[in-house]
Design a protein around this motif. Structure first.
Motif, PDB file in Angstrom:
ATOM      1  N   GLU A  61       0.825  -1.199   0.000  1.00 15.24           N
ATOM      2  CA  GLU A  61       0.000   0.000   0.000  1.00 15.24           C
ATOM      3  C   GLU A  61       0.866   1.258   0.000  1.00 15.24           C
ATOM      4  N   ILE A  62       0.400   2.270  -0.742  1.00 17.52           N
ATOM      5  CA  ILE A  62       1.028   3.594  -0.743  1.00 17.52           C
ATOM      6  C   ILE A  62      -0.044   4.619  -0.404  1.00 17.52           C
ATOM      7  N   GLU A  63       0.266   5.482   0.540  1.00 12.39           N
ATOM      8  CA  GLU A  63      -0.611   6.606   0.857  1.00 12.39           C
ATOM      9  C   GLU A  63       0.155   7.908   0.695  1.00 12.39           C
ATOM     10  N   VAL A  64      -0.483   8.880   0.059  1.00 15.72           N
ATOM     11  CA  VAL A  64       0.083  10.220  -0.104  1.00 15.72           C
ATOM     12  C   VAL A  64      -0.950  11.227   0.380  1.00 15.72           C
ATOM     13  N   GLU A  65      -0.562  12.053   1.322  1.00 13.04           N
ATOM     14  CA  GLU A  65      -1.486  13.039   1.893  1.00 13.04           C
ATOM     15  C   GLU A  65      -2.782  12.376   2.378  1.00 13.04           C
ATOM     16  N   GLY A  66      -2.646  11.180   2.976  1.00 15.94           N
ATOM     17  CA  GLY A  66      -3.802  10.496   3.542  1.00 15.94           C
ATOM     18  C   GLY A  66      -4.664   9.759   2.545  1.00 15.94           C
ATOM     19  N   ARG A  67      -4.320   9.831   1.244  1.00 18.65           N
ATOM     20  CA  ARG A  67      -5.089   9.117   0.219  1.00 18.65           C
ATOM     21  C   ARG A  67      -4.340   7.862  -0.198  1.00 18.65           C
ATOM     22  N   ARG A  68      -5.043   6.752  -0.190  1.00 22.57           N
ATOM     23  CA  ARG A  68      -4.432   5.520  -0.682  1.00 22.57           C
ATOM     24  C   ARG A  68      -4.314   5.595  -2.200  1.00 22.57           C
ATOM     25  N   LEU A  69      -3.139   5.269  -2.713  1.00 23.22           N
ATOM     26  CA  LEU A  69      -2.889   5.359  -4.149  1.00 23.22           C
ATOM     27  C   LEU A  69      -3.503   4.143  -4.851  1.00 23.22           C
ATOM     28  N   GLU A  70      -4.517   4.395  -5.653  1.00 20.76           N
ATOM     29  CA  GLU A  70      -5.196   3.359  -6.426  1.00 20.76           C
ATOM     30  C   GLU A  70      -5.819   4.048  -7.628  1.00 20.76           C
ATOM     31  N   PRO A  71      -6.318   3.285  -8.619  1.00 25.20           N
ATOM     32  CA  PRO A  71      -6.794   3.914  -9.856  1.00 25.20           C
ATOM     33  C   PRO A  71      -7.756   5.085  -9.653  1.00 25.20           C
ATOM     34  N   GLY A  72      -8.666   4.986  -8.705  1.00 25.88           N
ATOM     35  CA  GLY A  72      -9.652   6.043  -8.514  1.00 25.88           C
ATOM     36  C   GLY A  72      -9.117   7.315  -7.889  1.00 25.88           C
ATOM     37  N   THR A  73      -7.921   7.250  -7.271  1.00 28.41           N
ATOM     38  CA  THR A  73      -7.358   8.427  -6.598  1.00 28.41           C
ATOM     39  C   THR A  73      -6.129   8.979  -7.322  1.00 28.41           C
ATOM     40  N   LEU A  74      -5.768   8.371  -8.435  1.00 27.97           N
ATOM     41  CA  LEU A  74      -4.511   8.709  -9.103  1.00 27.97           C
ATOM     42  C   LEU A  74      -4.407  10.187  -9.451  1.00 27.97           C
ATOM     43  N   ASP A  75      -5.434  10.741 -10.061  1.00 34.77           N
ATOM     44  CA  ASP A  75      -5.383  12.145 -10.465  1.00 34.77           C
ATOM     45  C   ASP A  75      -5.285  13.068  -9.261  1.00 34.77           C
ATOM     46  N   ALA A  76      -6.020  12.747  -8.195  1.00 36.55           N
ATOM     47  CA  ALA A  76      -6.000  13.581  -6.990  1.00 36.55           C
ATOM     48  C   ALA A  76      -4.621  13.562  -6.340  1.00 36.55           C
ATOM     49  N   VAL A  77      -3.991  12.385  -6.306  1.00 34.75           N
ATOM     50  CA  VAL A  77      -2.650  12.280  -5.724  1.00 34.75           C
ATOM     51  C   VAL A  77      -1.638  13.027  -6.585  1.00 34.75           C
ATOM     52  N   ARG A  78      -1.701  12.817  -7.892  1.00 38.62           N
ATOM     53  CA  ARG A  78      -0.730  13.473  -8.781  1.00 38.62           C
ATOM     54  C   ARG A  78      -0.830  14.993  -8.725  1.00 38.62           C
ATOM     55  N   ALA A  79      -2.013  15.497  -8.461  1.00 40.46           N
ATOM     56  CA  ALA A  79      -2.187  16.948  -8.355  1.00 40.46           C
ATOM     57  C   ALA A  79      -1.420  17.524  -7.166  1.00 40.46           C
ATOM     58  N   GLU A  80      -1.107  16.682  -6.182  1.00 37.89           N
ATOM     59  CA  GLU A  80      -0.379  17.139  -4.985  1.00 37.89           C
ATOM     60  C   GLU A  80       1.115  16.866  -5.065  1.00 37.89           C
ATOM     61  N   VAL A  81       1.541  16.124  -6.086  1.00 38.31           N
ATOM     62  CA  VAL A  81       2.927  15.643  -6.151  1.00 38.31           C
ATOM     63  C   VAL A  81       3.598  16.156  -7.423  1.00 38.31           C
ATOM     64  N   GLY A  82       4.640  16.962  -7.263  1.00 36.68           N
ATOM     65  CA  GLY A  82       5.420  17.422  -8.404  1.00 36.68           C
ATOM     66  C   GLY A  82       6.553  16.461  -8.682  1.00 36.68           C
ATOM     67  N   MET A  83       6.880  16.292  -9.960  1.00 36.46           N
ATOM     68  CA  MET A  83       7.927  15.335 -10.346  1.00 36.46           C
ATOM     69  C   MET A  83       8.896  16.000 -11.313  1.00 36.46           C
ATOM     70  N   VAL A  84      10.192  15.825 -11.038  1.00 38.41           N
ATOM     71  CA  VAL A  84      11.247  16.342 -11.913  1.00 38.41           C
ATOM     72  C   VAL A  84      12.121  15.161 -12.310  1.00 38.41           C
ATOM     73  N   PHE A  85      12.321  15.009 -13.630  1.00 40.46           N
ATOM     74  CA  PHE A  85      12.986  13.830 -14.177  1.00 40.46           C
ATOM     75  C   PHE A  85      14.431  14.132 -14.562  1.00 40.46           C
ATOM     76  N   GLN A  86      15.162  13.050 -14.923  1.00 37.91           N
ATOM     77  CA  GLN A  86      16.528  13.235 -15.451  1.00 37.91           C
ATOM     78  C   GLN A  86      16.483  14.065 -16.727  1.00 37.91           C
ATOM     79  N   GLN A  87      15.639  13.632 -17.660  1.00 36.51           N
ATOM     80  CA  GLN A  87      15.429  14.400 -18.889  1.00 36.51           C
ATOM     81  C   GLN A  87      14.318  15.408 -18.598  1.00 36.51           C
ATOM     82  N   PHE A  88      14.390  16.548 -19.220  1.00 31.43           N
ATOM     83  CA  PHE A  88      13.583  17.679 -18.762  1.00 31.43           C
ATOM     84  C   PHE A  88      12.106  17.550 -19.134  1.00 31.43           C
ATOM     85  N   ASN A  89      11.829  16.779 -20.219  1.00 38.10           N
ATOM     86  CA  ASN A  89      10.443  16.518 -20.628  1.00 38.10           C
ATOM     87  C   ASN A  89       9.636  17.795 -20.865  1.00 38.10           C
TER      88      ASN A  89
END
Length: 244
Positions: A61-89
């Motif tokens: 299980e993974i929880e981010v900001e109290g939300r369990r990460l699963e298909p129905g919560t993916l967009d809500a979790v991603r909205a709270e999490v910024g990601m920076v990659f090796q390549q700038f994208n």
């Protein structure tokens, strides 16, 4: 009591016969700066890609900001999490400003004026306000990575994940990106940073985690981690990367 922002319990991820993550347990507190290091193939990048759902974990299980990460919560979790990659994208056909306003306008429903005001403020934060009208191809690698950081910040995330953000950069550009990340850390941003930049880890991290074969083998505050690694595997890794 410290608030837990990210929680992993028994998280596993396989790619065919390869077990990239093997039962990872981890808690990251609000405002904590965690640096994750380890050899190639140890599971570092897979770990943070699972935290924001870019890779779907197979077990645990993974929880981010109290939300369990699963298909129905993916967009809500991603909205709270910024990601920076090796390549700038970055989108090469869009200006820097447009790269920064796209997400806030589409996902956060900001007006163009508000999105542009926020984008310019974030370009100030990463110290390149004068690059707004340029295209990514007109910038240095270090400038492009700072645009990528600004783009993530424009979404006003509560957590920032960095996947080896300086590994694609020339040595003289690394410092300018690490300086921006250090500023972010000083402002209290919750951060997980996968990196081999051990100077950054010493200065900025609250804890350093060492991964090997899909597991977190050691985790300690920087002073303890570098002075007295507990396992032979971690000692060998540090001797190799630090050159002694």
């Amino acid at each position: 009591m410290t608030e837990t922002v990210i929680s992993l319990r028994g998280v596993a991820k396989t790619f065919g016969a390869f077990r990239a993550l093997d039962g990872v347990d981890l808690d990251v507190a609000r405002g904590e700066k965690l640096v994750v290091c380890g050899p190639s193939g140890s599971g570092k990048s897979t770990l943070i890609r699972c935290v924001n759902g870019l890779e779907r974990h197979d077990e645990g299980e993974i929880e981010v900001e109290g939300r369990r990460l699963e298909p129905g919560t993916l967009d809500a979790v991603r909205a709270e999490v910024g990601m920076v990659f090796q390549q700038f994208n970055l989108f090469p056909h869009l200006t820097v400003l447009r790269n920064l306003t796209l997400g806030p306008m589409r996902v956060r429903r900001l007006s163009r004026a508000d999105a542009e005001a926020r984008a310019r403020a974030m370009l100030e934060k990463v110290r390149i306000p004068e690059q707004a009208a340029k295209y990514p191809g007109q910038l240095s690698g270090g400038q492009q990575q700072r645009v990528a950081i600004a783009r993530a910040l424009c979404m006003q995330p509560r957590v920032m994940l960095f996947d080896e953000p300086t590994s694609a950069l020339d040595p003289e550009m690394i410092k300018e990106v690490l300086d921006v990340m250090t500023d972010l850390a000083a402002e209290g941003m919750t951060m997980i940073v996968v990196t081999h930049e051990m100077g950054f880890a010493r200065r900025v991290a609250d804890r350093v985690a060492f991964m090997d074969a899909g597991r977190i083998v050691e985790m300690a505050p920087p002073a303890e981690f570098f002075a007295a690694p507990r396992t032979e595997r971690c000692r060998a890794f540090l001797a190799n990367i630090l050159g002694h």
